[in-house]
Design a protein around this motif. Structure first.
Motif, short mmCIF file in Angstrom:
data_model
loop_
_atom_site.label_atom_id
_atom_site.label_comp_id
_atom_site.label_asym_id
_atom_site.label_seq_id
_atom_site.Cartn_x
_atom_site.Cartn_y
_atom_site.Cartn_z
N THR A 142 0.77 -1.36 -0.06
CA THR A 142 -0.16 0.02 0.02
C THR A 142 0.95 1.25 0.07
O THR A 142 1.97 1.27 0.67
CB THR A 142 -0.83 -0.17 1.35
OG1 THR A 142 -0.22 -0.17 2.36
CG2 THR A 142 -1.91 -1.06 1.03
N ALA A 143 0.44 2.23 -0.69
CA ALA A 143 1.09 3.44 -0.69
C ALA A 143 0.28 4.82 -1.26
O ALA A 143 -1.27 4.28 -1.60
CB ALA A 143 2.20 3.61 -1.89
N TRP A 144 0.29 5.96 -1.02
CA TRP A 144 -0.42 6.93 -1.26
C TRP A 144 0.51 8.10 -1.81
O TRP A 144 1.78 8.02 -1.66
CB TRP A 144 -1.09 7.43 0.18
CG TRP A 144 -1.95 6.58 0.87
CD1 TRP A 144 -3.43 6.35 0.74
CD2 TRP A 144 -1.52 5.56 1.48
NE1 TRP A 144 -3.68 5.18 1.23
CE2 TRP A 144 -2.65 4.77 1.90
CE3 TRP A 144 -0.32 5.10 2.06
CZ2 TRP A 144 -2.71 3.81 2.76
CZ3 TRP A 144 -0.24 3.88 2.79
CH2 TRP A 144 -1.73 3.31 3.30
N LYS A 145 -0.12 8.82 -2.55
CA LYS A 145 0.75 10.14 -3.09
C LYS A 145 1.66 10.70 -2.13
O LYS A 145 1.33 11.13 -1.06
CB LYS A 145 -0.13 11.14 -3.72
CG LYS A 145 0.73 12.06 -4.48
CD LYS A 145 -0.31 13.12 -5.22
CE LYS A 145 0.73 13.95 -6.12
NZ LYS A 145 0.10 14.59 -7.32
N GLY A 146 2.96 10.59 -2.18
CA GLY A 146 3.83 11.08 -1.37
C GLY A 146 4.27 10.16 -0.08
O GLY A 146 5.14 10.52 0.67
N SER A 147 3.56 9.03 -0.21
CA SER A 147 3.94 8.21 1.23
C SER A 147 5.60 7.75 1.09
O SER A 147 6.08 7.74 2.16
CB SER A 147 3.15 7.10 1.26
OG SER A 147 3.04 6.18 0.08
#
Length: 186
Positions: free
Chosen positions: A12-17
């Protein structure tokens, strides 16, 4: 080293993570895909490709879906628990050392902790996990920092249809590069 496991994970990842090092509340690198190639005498003898249901962030971000192509629908239909997935990788790799690009042991360890999995065998498993960059590329003229697992094949000018950030394709890139490094035909 002619026999080994090459593996890769997506998580899992998010923008900027990545820049934040997953530091926001509930930003964890929960594994959503584990893929592996079992290689014996340079030949591909088996593959493993698992979709994993995240335990904390049950709904994938738009960012990770666009990056990997793994959708919430895919996770809901094909996903298995992390515990089931890591057991499958453990059994798949029982007699082999494992190599990932950058050594994915850290993300596996994080997921073992997130899922409260504490069996002793994971300490032994850790000792079988190695960094492809340090052990396989070290005697080449390739700068491993210029590539990812999914783009390494480009360093060797290999023509293929790989989609980066798909763990199975990233492992294919490692395998084709491994063959090239060892002067093997594919």
């Amino acid at each position: 080293m002619k026999s080994l496991i090459l593996f890769d994970t997506e998580f899992t990842a998010w923008k900027g993570s990545q820049k934040r090092n997953w530091s926001k509340p509930n930003e964890h690198r929960e594994i959503i895909q584990i893929s592996a190639y079992k290689i014996k005498n340079f030949k591909l003898i088996d593959t493993l490709n698992l979709v994993v249901k995240p335990n904390i962030n049950k709904k994938l971000s738009t960012y990770i879906t666009k990056l990997t192509g793994i959708t919430n629908n895919i996770v809901n239909k094909k996903g298995i628990s992390f515990k089931a997935a890591i057991e499958k990788l453990y059994n798949f790799s029982k007699y082999y050392n494992l190599y990932s690009y950058g050594n994915d042991w850290s993300v596996i360890k994080e997921n073992l902790e997130l899922n409260n999995i504490k069996e002793k065998k994971w300490d032994d498993f850790k000792n079988k996990c190695f960094d492809f960059k340090n052990y396989i590329i070290e005697n080449t003229n390739i700068d491993p920092n210029k590539y990812t697992s999914g783009t390494l094949y480009k360093a060797f000018k290999i023509k293929t249809d790989i989609k980066i950030h798909n763990a199975l394709d990233d492992v294919k890139s490692l395998y084709l590069s491994f063959l090239k490094i060892n002067n093997q035909d594919f």
